[in-house]
Enzyme design. Structure first.
Site, PDB file in Angstrom:
ATOM      1  N   HIS A 144       2.593  -8.212   9.316  1.00 56.60           N
ATOM      2  CA  HIS A 144       1.809  -9.156   8.510  1.00 56.60           C
ATOM      3  C   HIS A 144       1.856 -10.517   9.209  1.00 56.60           C
ATOM      4  CE1 HIS A 144       0.709 -10.414   4.134  1.00 56.60           C
ATOM      5  NE2 HIS A 144       0.240 -11.298   4.984  1.00 56.60           N
ATOM      6  N   ARG A 151       1.158 -14.191   9.934  1.00 60.95           N
ATOM      7  CA  ARG A 151       0.640 -15.309   9.130  1.00 60.95           C
ATOM      8  C   ARG A 151       0.168 -16.402  10.072  1.00 60.95           C
ATOM      9  NH1 ARG A 151       4.086 -13.125   5.254  1.00 60.95           N
ATOM     10  NH2 ARG A 151       2.952 -12.796   3.314  1.00 60.95           N
ATOM     11  N   GLU A 193      -1.613  -6.159   8.185  1.00 68.73           N
ATOM     12  CA  GLU A 193      -2.061  -6.747   6.933  1.00 68.73           C
ATOM     13  C   GLU A 193      -2.152  -8.256   7.068  1.00 68.73           C
ATOM     14  OE1 GLU A 193       1.070  -5.053   4.337  1.00 68.73           O
ATOM     15  OE2 GLU A 193       2.083  -6.977   4.550  1.00 68.73           O
ATOM     16  N   HIS A 235       5.318  -3.825  -2.104  1.00 69.70           N
ATOM     17  CA  HIS A 235       5.904  -5.103  -2.521  1.00 69.70           C
ATOM     18  C   HIS A 235       7.060  -4.887  -3.475  1.00 69.70           C
ATOM     19  CE1 HIS A 235       6.354  -9.371  -2.789  1.00 69.70           C
ATOM     20  NE2 HIS A 235       5.420  -9.475  -1.880  1.00 69.70           N
TER      21      HIS A 235
HETATM   22  N1  PXP Z   1       2.409  -4.908   1.180  1.00 69.85           N
HETATM   23  C1  PXP Z   1       1.885  -6.142   1.361  1.00 69.85           C
HETATM   24  C2  PXP Z   1       0.401  -6.295   1.291  1.00 69.85           C
HETATM   25  C3  PXP Z   1       2.698  -7.237   1.662  1.00 69.85           C
HETATM   26  O1  PXP Z   1       2.156  -8.444   1.856  1.00 69.85           O
HETATM   27  C4  PXP Z   1       4.089  -7.052   1.766  1.00 69.85           C
HETATM   28  C5  PXP Z   1       4.977  -8.198   2.121  1.00 69.85           C
HETATM   29  O2  PXP Z   1       4.653  -8.686   3.388  1.00 69.85           O
HETATM   30  C6  PXP Z   1       4.583  -5.746   1.576  1.00 69.85           C
HETATM   31  C7  PXP Z   1       3.724  -4.701   1.263  1.00 69.85           C
HETATM   32  C8  PXP Z   1       6.047  -5.425   1.695  1.00 69.85           C
HETATM   33  O3  PXP Z   1       6.757  -6.049   0.683  1.00 69.85           O
HETATM   34  P1  PXP Z   1       8.356  -6.051   0.720  1.00 69.85           P
HETATM   35  O4  PXP Z   1       8.750  -6.873   1.917  1.00 69.85           O
HETATM   36  O5  PXP Z   1       8.744  -6.658  -0.580  1.00 69.85           O
HETATM   37  O6  PXP Z   1       8.786  -4.614   0.862  1.00 69.85           O
END
Ligand code: PXP
Length: 238
Positions: free
Chosen positions: A44, A46, A71, A191
């Site tokens: 991910h 940023r 993502e 998440h």
């Molecule tokens: N899915 C998305 C779209 C996210 O933004 C995140 C965090 O970057 C996650 C999953 C993973 O979340 P966690 O780090 O709480 O497992």
């Protein structure tokens, strides 16, 4: 059927960045995650590159052998990165640049035109698309009209409620997954999923295809080691 586990390696980059060198090595960790049984790798990036850098994403492309999921917020720069890397999947997330982590799904109605346009671009390149949403059913119906292949359900509300009301916590997610399936959408989730709440979620959510997990999995790895951690997360998903 086993649900796919995509390991989010952002936190590995956070540790690396704390010292400015290349330890831990993000690509090596990603390769090891796959060797230890992960079905894919998620990153991910940023805009401020405070954990995963754009150069990491490019470098990971050649080492990730299973599913590669990128993502992020679909800025022009992000779209350029994704179409240059051609991952298996792109997940569009509505997080503003200053957000600590993603903290909600899209209001699809409000962003419908922008999301549809981005999805059309990614699909032209043959990249599977997913958009991050909550469990609101009308919103999921809107999502299906954008042309996306999948949705990723934002599971933080599930994780928060789970310890006090496991049945209530999962209820809106069951409805959301059933509707998504009826609309022809694949269902991912992520998440705040962890070793306490993952098995219950997996057992109750129909048509779940993939979870992406970062924070808790890397924390567990501090105690259990990465190989054992991935093995036990995979066991929860069987
Ligand atoms: N899915 C998305 C779209 C996210 O933004 C995140 C965090 O970057 C996650 C999953 C993973 O979340 P966690 O780090 O709480 O497992």
């Amino acid at each position: 059927m086993s649900i796919k586990l995509s390991v989010n390696v952002n936190k590995i980059a956070t540790i690396r960045n704390a010292r400015g060198g290349n330890l831990p090595h993000v690509e090596h960790v990603a390769m090891d995650c796959e060797t230890f049984g992960a079905d894919g790798i998620t990153v991910h990036p940023r805009p401020d590159e405070r954990h995963i850098r754009y150069t990491d994403v490019t470098a990971l492309r050649s080492v990730v052998k299973k599913e590669f999921n990128i993502e992020g917020y679909p800025s022009d720069r992000f779209v350029e990165l994704v179409v240059s890397v051609l991952p298996t999947q792109v997940t569009l997330v509505p997080d503003p640049p200053e957000a600590l982590t993603s903290n909600g799904g899209w209001d699809v109605k409000v962003h419908f035109d922008a999301l549809s346009a981005r999805i059309a671009v990614f699909k032209k390149y043959g990249i599977r698309t997913s958009i991050f949403v909550g469990t609101d059913l009308e919103n999921i119906e809107q999502a299906s009209k954008t042309g996306t292949d999948r949705i990723e359900l934002y599971t933080e509300p599930y994780a928060t409620l789970y310890s006090s009301d496991a049945t209530g916590a999962v209820a809106p997610f069951i409805k959301a997954a059933l509707l998504a399936h009826d609309l022809g959408l694949g269902v991912n989730a992520g998440h705040d999923l962890n070793l306490n709440n993952l098995a219950w979620f997996k057992q109750h959510i129909p048509f779940l295809e993939e979870v992406s997990i970062g924070h808790a999995l890397i924390c567990d790895a501090l105690y259990l080691g990465l190989e054992r951690t991935i093995t036990v997360y995979k066991q929860q998903l069987k």
